[in-house]
Scaffold this motif. Sequence first.
Motif, PDB file in Angstrom:
ATOM      1  N   LEU A 285       0.865  -1.176   0.000  1.00  0.00           N
ATOM      2  CA  LEU A 285       0.000   0.000   0.000  1.00  0.00           C
ATOM      3  C   LEU A 285       0.901   1.226   0.000  1.00  0.00           C
ATOM      4  O   LEU A 285       1.531   1.544   1.014  1.00  0.00           O
ATOM      5  CB  LEU A 285      -0.931   0.016   1.211  1.00  0.00           C
ATOM      6  N   GLN A 286       1.000   1.864  -1.151  1.00  0.00           N
ATOM      7  CA  GLN A 286       1.767   3.093  -1.264  1.00  0.00           C
ATOM      8  C   GLN A 286       0.876   4.257  -0.873  1.00  0.00           C
ATOM      9  O   GLN A 286      -0.160   4.486  -1.482  1.00  0.00           O
ATOM     10  CB  GLN A 286       2.268   3.279  -2.690  1.00  0.00           C
ATOM     11  N   MET A 287       1.293   4.976   0.162  1.00  0.00           N
ATOM     12  CA  MET A 287       0.507   6.081   0.696  1.00  0.00           C
ATOM     13  C   MET A 287       1.222   7.384   0.378  1.00  0.00           C
ATOM     14  O   MET A 287       2.325   7.627   0.872  1.00  0.00           O
ATOM     15  CB  MET A 287       0.342   5.923   2.210  1.00  0.00           C
ATOM     16  N   ASN A 288       0.622   8.222  -0.439  1.00  0.00           N
ATOM     17  CA  ASN A 288       1.192   9.525  -0.796  1.00  0.00           C
ATOM     18  C   ASN A 288       0.274  10.639  -0.304  1.00  0.00           C
ATOM     19  O   ASN A 288      -0.907  10.430  -0.073  1.00  0.00           O
ATOM     20  CB  ASN A 288       1.377   9.633  -2.305  1.00  0.00           C
ATOM     21  N   SER A 289       0.840  11.807  -0.173  1.00  0.00           N
ATOM     22  CA  SER A 289       0.071  12.992   0.261  1.00  0.00           C
ATOM     23  C   SER A 289      -0.760  12.678   1.499  1.00  0.00           C
ATOM     24  O   SER A 289      -1.955  12.985   1.558  1.00  0.00           O
ATOM     25  CB  SER A 289      -0.846  13.470  -0.874  1.00  0.00           C
ATOM     26  N   VAL A 290      -0.126  12.077   2.476  1.00  0.00           N
ATOM     27  CA  VAL A 290      -0.870  11.650   3.657  1.00  0.00           C
ATOM     28  C   VAL A 290      -1.364  12.845   4.463  1.00  0.00           C
ATOM     29  O   VAL A 290      -0.783  13.939   4.414  1.00  0.00           O
ATOM     30  CB  VAL A 290      -0.024  10.714   4.547  1.00  0.00           C
ATOM     31  N   LYS A 291      -2.436  12.598   5.186  1.00  0.00           N
ATOM     32  CA  LYS A 291      -3.080  13.625   5.999  1.00  0.00           C
ATOM     33  C   LYS A 291      -3.196  13.136   7.441  1.00  0.00           C
ATOM     34  O   LYS A 291      -3.165  11.930   7.683  1.00  0.00           O
ATOM     35  CB  LYS A 291      -4.481  13.901   5.458  1.00  0.00           C
ATOM     36  N   PRO A 292      -3.372  14.042   8.382  1.00  0.00           N
ATOM     37  CA  PRO A 292      -3.564  13.603   9.778  1.00  0.00           C
ATOM     38  C   PRO A 292      -4.716  12.607   9.940  1.00  0.00           C
ATOM     39  O   PRO A 292      -4.640  11.715  10.786  1.00  0.00           O
ATOM     40  CB  PRO A 292      -3.843  14.920  10.507  1.00  0.00           C
ATOM     41  N   ASP A 293      -5.751  12.730   9.118  1.00  0.00           N
ATOM     42  CA  ASP A 293      -6.882  11.802   9.187  1.00  0.00           C
ATOM     43  C   ASP A 293      -6.516  10.383   8.769  1.00  0.00           C
ATOM     44  O   ASP A 293      -7.296   9.451   8.982  1.00  0.00           O
ATOM     45  CB  ASP A 293      -8.034  12.283   8.300  1.00  0.00           C
ATOM     46  N   ASP A 294      -5.344  10.208   8.171  1.00  0.00           N
ATOM     47  CA  ASP A 294      -4.891   8.859   7.798  1.00  0.00           C
ATOM     48  C   ASP A 294      -4.272   8.125   8.987  1.00  0.00           C
ATOM     49  O   ASP A 294      -3.937   6.951   8.878  1.00  0.00           O
ATOM     50  CB  ASP A 294      -3.865   8.941   6.668  1.00  0.00           C
ATOM     51  N   THR A 295      -4.112   8.797  10.105  1.00  0.00           N
ATOM     52  CA  THR A 295      -3.548   8.180  11.293  1.00  0.00           C
ATOM     53  C   THR A 295      -4.447   7.053  11.790  1.00  0.00           C
ATOM     54  O   THR A 295      -5.643   7.252  12.024  1.00  0.00           O
ATOM     55  CB  THR A 295      -3.370   9.228  12.409  1.00  0.00           C
ATOM     56  N   ALA A 296      -3.874   5.859  11.912  1.00  0.00           N
ATOM     57  CA  ALA A 296      -4.646   4.685  12.327  1.00  0.00           C
ATOM     58  C   ALA A 296      -3.707   3.487  12.403  1.00  0.00           C
ATOM     59  O   ALA A 296      -2.558   3.554  11.957  1.00  0.00           O
ATOM     60  CB  ALA A 296      -5.766   4.398  11.321  1.00  0.00           C
ATOM     61  N   VAL A 297      -4.223   2.395  12.930  1.00  0.00           N
ATOM     62  CA  VAL A 297      -3.551   1.109  12.797  1.00  0.00           C
ATOM     63  C   VAL A 297      -4.046   0.495  11.494  1.00  0.00           C
ATOM     64  O   VAL A 297      -5.260   0.403  11.275  1.00  0.00           O
ATOM     65  CB  VAL A 297      -3.844   0.167  13.977  1.00  0.00           C
ATOM     66  N   TYR A 298      -3.120   0.103  10.646  1.00  0.00           N
ATOM     67  CA  TYR A 298      -3.462  -0.467   9.348  1.00  0.00           C
ATOM     68  C   TYR A 298      -3.311  -1.985   9.393  1.00  0.00           C
ATOM     69  O   TYR A 298      -2.291  -2.512   9.854  1.00  0.00           O
ATOM     70  CB  TYR A 298      -2.571   0.118   8.259  1.00  0.00           C
ATOM     71  N   TYR A 299      -4.334  -2.659   8.910  1.00  0.00           N
ATOM     72  CA  TYR A 299      -4.368  -4.121   8.890  1.00  0.00           C
ATOM     73  C   TYR A 299      -4.526  -4.616   7.459  1.00  0.00           C
ATOM     74  O   TYR A 299      -5.181  -3.972   6.640  1.00  0.00           O
ATOM     75  CB  TYR A 299      -5.567  -4.643   9.690  1.00  0.00           C
ATOM     76  N   CYS A 300      -3.970  -5.781   7.179  1.00  0.00           N
ATOM     77  CA  CYS A 300      -4.267  -6.427   5.912  1.00  0.00           C
ATOM     78  C   CYS A 300      -5.044  -7.713   6.195  1.00  0.00           C
ATOM     79  O   CYS A 300      -4.803  -8.394   7.190  1.00  0.00           O
ATOM     80  CB  CYS A 300      -3.008  -6.720   5.105  1.00  0.00           C
ATOM     81  N   GLY A 301      -5.988  -7.991   5.315  1.00  0.00           N
ATOM     82  CA  GLY A 301      -6.814  -9.182   5.432  1.00  0.00           C
ATOM     83  C   GLY A 301      -6.800  -9.949   4.125  1.00  0.00           C
ATOM     84  O   GLY A 301      -6.679  -9.340   3.055  1.00  0.00           O
ATOM     85  N   ALA A 302      -6.921 -11.259   4.206  1.00  0.00           N
ATOM     86  CA  ALA A 302      -6.931 -12.087   3.004  1.00  0.00           C
ATOM     87  C   ALA A 302      -8.179 -12.966   2.976  1.00  0.00           C
ATOM     88  O   ALA A 302      -8.683 -13.384   4.017  1.00  0.00           O
ATOM     89  CB  ALA A 302      -5.680 -12.964   2.946  1.00  0.00           C
ATOM     90  N   ARG A 303      -8.640 -13.211   1.774  1.00  0.00           N
ATOM     91  CA  ARG A 303      -9.831 -14.046   1.588  1.00  0.00           C
ATOM     92  C   ARG A 303      -9.522 -15.060   0.499  1.00  0.00           C
ATOM     93  O   ARG A 303      -9.022 -14.699  -0.566  1.00  0.00           O
ATOM     94  CB  ARG A 303     -11.015 -13.186   1.188  1.00  0.00           C
ATOM     95  N   ARG A 304      -9.843 -16.315   0.769  1.00  0.00           N
ATOM     96  CA  ARG A 304      -9.670 -17.352  -0.247  1.00  0.00           C
ATOM     97  C   ARG A 304     -10.628 -17.131  -1.410  1.00  0.00           C
ATOM     98  O   ARG A 304     -11.764 -16.702  -1.211  1.00  0.00           O
ATOM     99  CB  ARG A 304      -9.977 -18.731   0.364  1.00  0.00           C
ATOM    100  N   GLY A 305     -10.160 -17.453  -2.605  1.00  0.00           N
ATOM    101  CA  GLY A 305     -11.058 -17.449  -3.744  1.00  0.00           C
ATOM    102  C   GLY A 305     -10.886 -16.263  -4.659  1.00  0.00           C
ATOM    103  O   GLY A 305      -9.911 -15.517  -4.573  1.00  0.00           O
ATOM    104  N   ASN A 306     -11.864 -16.120  -5.517  1.00  0.00           N
ATOM    105  CA  ASN A 306     -11.851 -15.106  -6.562  1.00  0.00           C
ATOM    106  C   ASN A 306     -12.216 -13.732  -5.995  1.00  0.00           C
ATOM    107  O   ASN A 306     -12.540 -13.601  -4.809  1.00  0.00           O
ATOM    108  CB  ASN A 306     -12.841 -15.502  -7.663  1.00  0.00           C
TER     109      ASN A 306
END
Length: 125
Positions: A78-99
Amino acid sequence: VQLQAYGGGLVQPGGSLRLSCEVFGFTSNYYTVGWFRQAPGKEREGVAYIADSTKFYAGSVKGRFTISRDNAKNTVYLQMNSVKPDDTAVYYCGARRGNRMMASMWGQHEHYDYWGQGTQVTVSS
């Protein structure tokens, strides 16, 4: 299956950051990945999603964030450009099997099978 998210940190407003999500345990590339974030006191929200050539973005990050995938490395970025204070958070990635999921589904965390541990992103001067 395990997911490991990393790359978070402190960045100034207007700066850039790249998050990585390594996926371990799938025997093929037949899975899709979403990035989510959760700020204190707020619900977890979908940020971006990728399935082969299909990509979806939340309106709040469209044009600033880019999701990409390297199947040889089993890693989603996840390339994050021009970030803002509102982007402050814990970022998680999730995966799902299938299409790929439909556009109406990708941003709902209950549709994912596996989650990483999260990485903190703080946007502040």
